[in-house]
Design a protein around this motif. Structure first.
Motif, mmCIF file in Angstrom:
data_model
loop_
_atom_site.group_PDB
_atom_site.id
_atom_site.type_symbol
_atom_site.label_atom_id
_atom_site.label_comp_id
_atom_site.label_asym_id
_atom_site.label_seq_id
_atom_site.Cartn_x
_atom_site.Cartn_y
_atom_site.Cartn_z
ATOM 1 N N ILE A 209 -1.366 5.172 -17.445
ATOM 2 C CA ILE A 209 -0.259 4.343 -16.697
ATOM 3 C C ILE A 209 1.446 5.150 -17.546
ATOM 4 N N ALA A 210 0.507 5.924 -19.180
ATOM 5 C CA ALA A 210 1.095 6.554 -19.911
ATOM 6 C C ALA A 210 1.280 8.032 -19.408
ATOM 7 N N ALA A 211 0.367 8.862 -18.747
ATOM 8 C CA ALA A 211 1.047 10.245 -18.008
ATOM 9 C C ALA A 211 1.679 10.457 -17.746
ATOM 10 N N GLU A 212 2.223 9.642 -17.020
ATOM 11 C CA GLU A 212 4.085 9.602 -15.945
ATOM 12 C C GLU A 212 4.706 8.931 -16.692
ATOM 13 N N TYR A 213 4.412 8.459 -18.197
ATOM 14 C CA TYR A 213 5.673 7.276 -18.164
ATOM 15 C C TYR A 213 6.334 8.560 -19.296
ATOM 16 N N ALA A 214 7.813 8.263 -18.597
ATOM 17 C CA ALA A 214 8.529 9.644 -19.244
ATOM 18 C C ALA A 214 10.121 9.914 -19.398
ATOM 19 N N HIS A 215 11.144 10.092 -19.887
ATOM 20 C CA HIS A 215 12.313 9.815 -19.878
ATOM 21 C C HIS A 215 12.230 10.399 -18.742
ATOM 22 N N PRO A 216 13.675 10.652 -17.814
ATOM 23 C CA PRO A 216 13.857 10.387 -16.534
ATOM 24 C C PRO A 216 13.724 12.740 -16.008
ATOM 25 N N ILE A 217 14.625 12.953 -17.747
ATOM 26 C CA ILE A 217 14.982 14.326 -18.315
ATOM 27 C C ILE A 217 13.534 14.786 -18.780
ATOM 28 N N GLU A 218 12.878 14.577 -19.280
ATOM 29 C CA GLU A 218 11.716 14.725 -19.709
ATOM 30 C C GLU A 218 10.593 15.158 -17.949
ATOM 31 N N PHE A 219 10.917 13.863 -17.506
ATOM 32 C CA PHE A 219 10.013 14.145 -16.391
ATOM 33 C C PHE A 219 10.411 14.941 -15.415
#
Length: 319
Positions: A209-219
């Protein structure tokens, strides 16, 4: 430039190349019979799956570009994130020796070391994933579709052959890896790390679940844009089915890279000069180097994986 500095730089590059080539040999040998499974999975994905999908694709409203370029990616992305994480949840929950022998680190999983802390982090992660996957990603697909900026082919008459899929996706991998590498390095500069990328590094032991756990800007800039550049460059030479299959590969690859296991049957490890789950786990555990996604050559060229090679060499001596 002083001769001593030039010589040191050259020696570092030579050592990096030697470490890379030695790792390539060890990486393939260590997979054993898993290479057969990985090869079968790869063959099935490129030669069997497209044939099975064609009859269903022919029934889709392929002339409706909004459906194909907006709803198609939204459904595929959401489904693959859900399926890949449910699959990994089953593996984590089973705690079977068959899977646990592939675990990268001897450290306990976050839910084993501190359940209450992980529980809190889990719900924070779920909120972030919901924002990224159900708001940011759909908007990034709907807005370009509304302005008809995507020029991909949709006609079943031009349905891609297996070999067309292969060369296109190899091209996408190379482009994505290059764009991702430089954006990832930028995210590790002081300002961007503190304000954006630090969120992703809250997991120092990687789980799926860490794969797409990111700040929206980073996403947007670290996930969606690098994945989209290749198909955009090909434009009309790329069929929308190729784009869909590429999205599946990218989601499965990042899940595999963050899952915490070095599975011998992972088809992504068939790629020459590719990274590994262990390669990316080092990045999270030590917060240094190993910036690329699919491959290791950018890290090797710019010596951003030298700490990883030293870490492996130290482990080998201590074994």
């Amino acid at each position: 430039m002083p001769k001593s500095i030039t010589s040191a730089s050259t020696n570092s590059e030579i050592e990096g190349l030697r470490d890379l080539l030695e790792n390539e040999e060890v990486r393939y040998v260590s997979k054993g019979y898993g290479l057969i499974s990985a090869s079968l999975l790869t063959f099935s994905f490129f030669f069997i799956l497209p044939e099975l999908l064609f009859p269903y694709y022919s029934t889709l409203p392929y002339t409706d570009k909004f459906i194909m370029f907006a709803w198609g990616p939204i459904i595929i992305h959401t489904a693959m994130v859900l399926v890949s994480n449910l699959m990994m949840f089953g593996i984590y929950k089973s705690n079977l020796g068959f899977f646990e022998r592939y675990k990268i680190t001897s450290d306990p999983w976050p839910w084993q070391s501190n359940y209450e802390e992980f529980k809190e982090k889990f719900w924070t992660t779920m909120k972030t994933l919901l924002i990224n996957d159900l708001i940011i990603m759909p908007l990034s697909a709907i807005i370009p579709a509304l302005f008809d900026t995507a020029k991909l082919e949709t006609d079943p008459l031009y349905y891609p052959s297996s070999f067309e899929l292969i060369w296109s996706i190899i091209f996408f991998m190379i482009v994505e890896d290059t764009v991702f590498y430089w954006i990832h390095r930028l995210l590790h500069t002081r300002f961007f790390y503190k304000n954006i990328h630090k969120k992703h590094h809250e997991y120092n032991i990687t789980i799926s679940i860490a794969a797409e756990y990111a700040h929206p800007i980073e996403f947007i800039f670290g996930n969606l844009i690098p994945t989209s550049v290749g198909p955009l460059l090909l434009g009309g030479r790329c069929h929308v089915v190729t784009w869909y299959l590429w999205m599946i590969i990218r989601i499965l690859e990042t899940t595999d890279g963050h899952c915490g296991y070095e599975f011998s049957w992972s088809p992504f490890r068939l790629l020459p000069l590719s990274g590994s789950a262990n390669y990316h786990n080092f990045h999270h555990a030590h917060n240094i180097g190993n910036f690329a996604s699919f491959f290791t050559y950018w890290d090797t060229i710019f010596s951003t994986n030298k700490h990883y090679w030293r870490y492996l060499a130290k482990q080998e001596k201590e074994a």
